[in-house]
Design a protein around this motif. Sequence first.
Motif, PDB file in Angstrom:
ATOM      1  N   GLY A  98     -10.136   1.944   5.406  1.00 32.91           N
ATOM      2  CA  GLY A  98      -9.750   3.168   4.714  1.00 32.91           C
ATOM      3  C   GLY A  98      -8.442   3.064   3.950  1.00 32.91           C
ATOM      4  O   GLY A  98      -7.810   4.087   3.656  1.00 32.91           O
ATOM      5  N   MET A  99      -8.052   1.834   3.612  1.00 31.00           N
ATOM      6  CA  MET A  99      -6.804   1.645   2.891  1.00 31.00           C
ATOM      7  C   MET A  99      -7.053   0.963   1.549  1.00 31.00           C
ATOM      8  O   MET A  99      -7.862   0.029   1.462  1.00 31.00           O
ATOM      9  N   VAL A 100      -6.358   1.430   0.516  1.00 33.93           N
ATOM     10  CA  VAL A 100      -6.438   0.809  -0.800  1.00 33.93           C
ATOM     11  C   VAL A 100      -5.124   0.092  -1.069  1.00 33.93           C
ATOM     12  O   VAL A 100      -4.047   0.704  -1.016  1.00 33.93           O
ATOM     13  N   LEU A 101      -5.210  -1.212  -1.309  1.00 36.01           N
ATOM     14  CA  LEU A 101      -4.013  -2.002  -1.574  1.00 36.01           C
ATOM     15  C   LEU A 101      -3.550  -1.816  -3.013  1.00 36.01           C
ATOM     16  O   LEU A 101      -4.355  -1.853  -3.948  1.00 36.01           O
ATOM     17  N   ALA A 133       0.859  -1.185   0.000  1.00 39.43           N
ATOM     18  CA  ALA A 133       0.000   0.000   0.000  1.00 39.43           C
ATOM     19  C   ALA A 133       0.891   1.228   0.000  1.00 39.43           C
ATOM     20  O   ALA A 133       2.108   1.137   0.210  1.00 39.43           O
ATOM     21  N   ALA A 134       0.294   2.365  -0.232  1.00 41.00           N
ATOM     22  CA  ALA A 134       1.067   3.618  -0.265  1.00 41.00           C
ATOM     23  C   ALA A 134       1.753   3.869   1.071  1.00 41.00           C
ATOM     24  O   ALA A 134       2.882   4.364   1.120  1.00 41.00           O
ATOM     25  N   ASP A 135       1.074   3.523   2.156  1.00 38.60           N
ATOM     26  CA  ASP A 135       1.632   3.706   3.499  1.00 38.60           C
ATOM     27  C   ASP A 135       1.824   2.330   4.139  1.00 38.60           C
ATOM     28  O   ASP A 135       0.904   1.750   4.713  1.00 38.60           O
ATOM     29  N   GLN A 136       3.036   1.790   4.027  1.00 38.19           N
ATOM     30  CA  GLN A 136       3.299   0.443   4.532  1.00 38.19           C
ATOM     31  C   GLN A 136       3.230   0.372   6.058  1.00 38.19           C
ATOM     32  O   GLN A 136       2.817  -0.646   6.620  1.00 38.19           O
ATOM     33  N   LEU A 137       3.611   1.454   6.738  1.00 38.34           N
ATOM     34  CA  LEU A 137       3.531   1.456   8.201  1.00 38.34           C
ATOM     35  C   LEU A 137       2.088   1.366   8.673  1.00 38.34           C
ATOM     36  O   LEU A 137       1.755   0.617   9.600  1.00 38.34           O
ATOM     37  N   GLN A 138       1.194   2.120   8.021  1.00 35.61           N
ATOM     38  CA  GLN A 138      -0.223   2.064   8.367  1.00 35.61           C
ATOM     39  C   GLN A 138      -0.792   0.687   8.038  1.00 35.61           C
ATOM     40  O   GLN A 138      -1.602   0.144   8.796  1.00 35.61           O
ATOM     41  N   VAL A 168      -9.187 -10.142   2.851  1.00 33.70           N
ATOM     42  CA  VAL A 168      -8.181  -9.178   3.292  1.00 33.70           C
ATOM     43  C   VAL A 168      -8.359  -7.848   2.560  1.00 33.70           C
ATOM     44  O   VAL A 168      -8.272  -6.767   3.159  1.00 33.70           O
ATOM     45  N   ASN A 169      -8.642  -7.918   1.269  1.00 34.26           N
ATOM     46  CA  ASN A 169      -8.862  -6.705   0.478  1.00 34.26           C
ATOM     47  C   ASN A 169     -10.066  -5.927   1.001  1.00 34.26           C
ATOM     48  O   ASN A 169     -10.032  -4.692   1.139  1.00 34.26           O
ATOM     49  N   GLN A 170     -11.151  -6.644   1.334  1.00 36.44           N
ATOM     50  CA  GLN A 170     -12.352  -6.020   1.872  1.00 36.44           C
ATOM     51  C   GLN A 170     -12.071  -5.384   3.227  1.00 36.44           C
ATOM     52  O   GLN A 170     -12.507  -4.260   3.513  1.00 36.44           O
ATOM     53  N   GLY A 196       7.119  -6.417  -0.025  1.00 37.89           N
ATOM     54  CA  GLY A 196       5.876  -5.985   0.590  1.00 37.89           C
ATOM     55  C   GLY A 196       5.708  -6.620   1.957  1.00 37.89           C
ATOM     56  O   GLY A 196       6.662  -7.143   2.533  1.00 37.89           O
ATOM     57  N   LEU A 197       4.490  -6.602   2.472  1.00 42.86           N
ATOM     58  CA  LEU A 197       4.197  -7.153   3.790  1.00 42.86           C
ATOM     59  C   LEU A 197       3.667  -8.582   3.639  1.00 42.86           C
ATOM     60  O   LEU A 197       2.605  -8.797   3.049  1.00 42.86           O
TER      61      LEU A 197
END
Length: 297
Positions: free
Chosen positions: A274-277, A226-231, A266-268, A251-252
Amino acid sequence: MPVLEINAISKSYGKIRALENVSFNIPKGSVFGLLGPNGSGKTTLLSIVLDVLQANSGVYKWFGESPTYLHRKKIGSLLETPNLYHYLTAVQNLRITQTISGRGNEGDIHAVLEKVNLHERKNSRFSTYSLGMKQRLAIAAALLGDPAVLVLDEPTNGLDPVGIAEIRGLIRELATKGHTVIMASHLLDEVEKVCDHVAILKRGQLIACGAVEEVLSAEDCLLLSAADQLQLTEKMGRYPGLVRMNATAEGLECYFAKGASSAEKVNQYCFEQGMVLSQIWAKKKRLEEKFFELTSE
């Protein structure tokens, strides 16, 4: 019926416990890999079932029966360094092996040389062979008498990539012709390429055994980005059913109990958080990863 049944085998050298209560079966017709770090007991176990060493306790059966000389004649073996004469030809070496072992005849000598693709060099001295050819001749010696089972200890040890590929192809071919092949090796990539079953030893104890796919698939793994890997790491840390995570350059890596989740779920979940993979795909664990996971301190 298993071709080999190992039941509670233990072996000690003084205070050193080489094997401790090891039990597993080897299916007929399988290519069975015996894995473990140096000193894990692989060679000791093979030596016991080949009557080279005697166990302190436990029993084993070949072909459903207690081992006898007749059963031993159904087993071809190559333990460590090939014991062949450098100044003799392939045919001469195999004649000596045939006389000592009592397995096979003159016709078998030519048949096994064909099987390991050395017939055209049958009259060449052993000293003129490449390392891969020498190993193939040693396997030819083990194949005299058309044994039902072939036991190989580190068959690709010391070989270059070409020699390794030759032995890999030979083992595959032998398996298609009905032989059961048991091989000890530390080359995990090679075992994964040729074996359908595996047992893993650590400090003389059996820590995993079964079909390669079963050993590898105790968990499902999804690779996420994702854009923010920490989040992403924070959010996935609260995901129900997550076993563990591992941050990599790709990736993670998220591990779940087999069948406990899916890419869709997991995607759902991430979308609801609030995260888009940007990436999600199922990652197949390799035998090397599983091996180090099981044998690490």
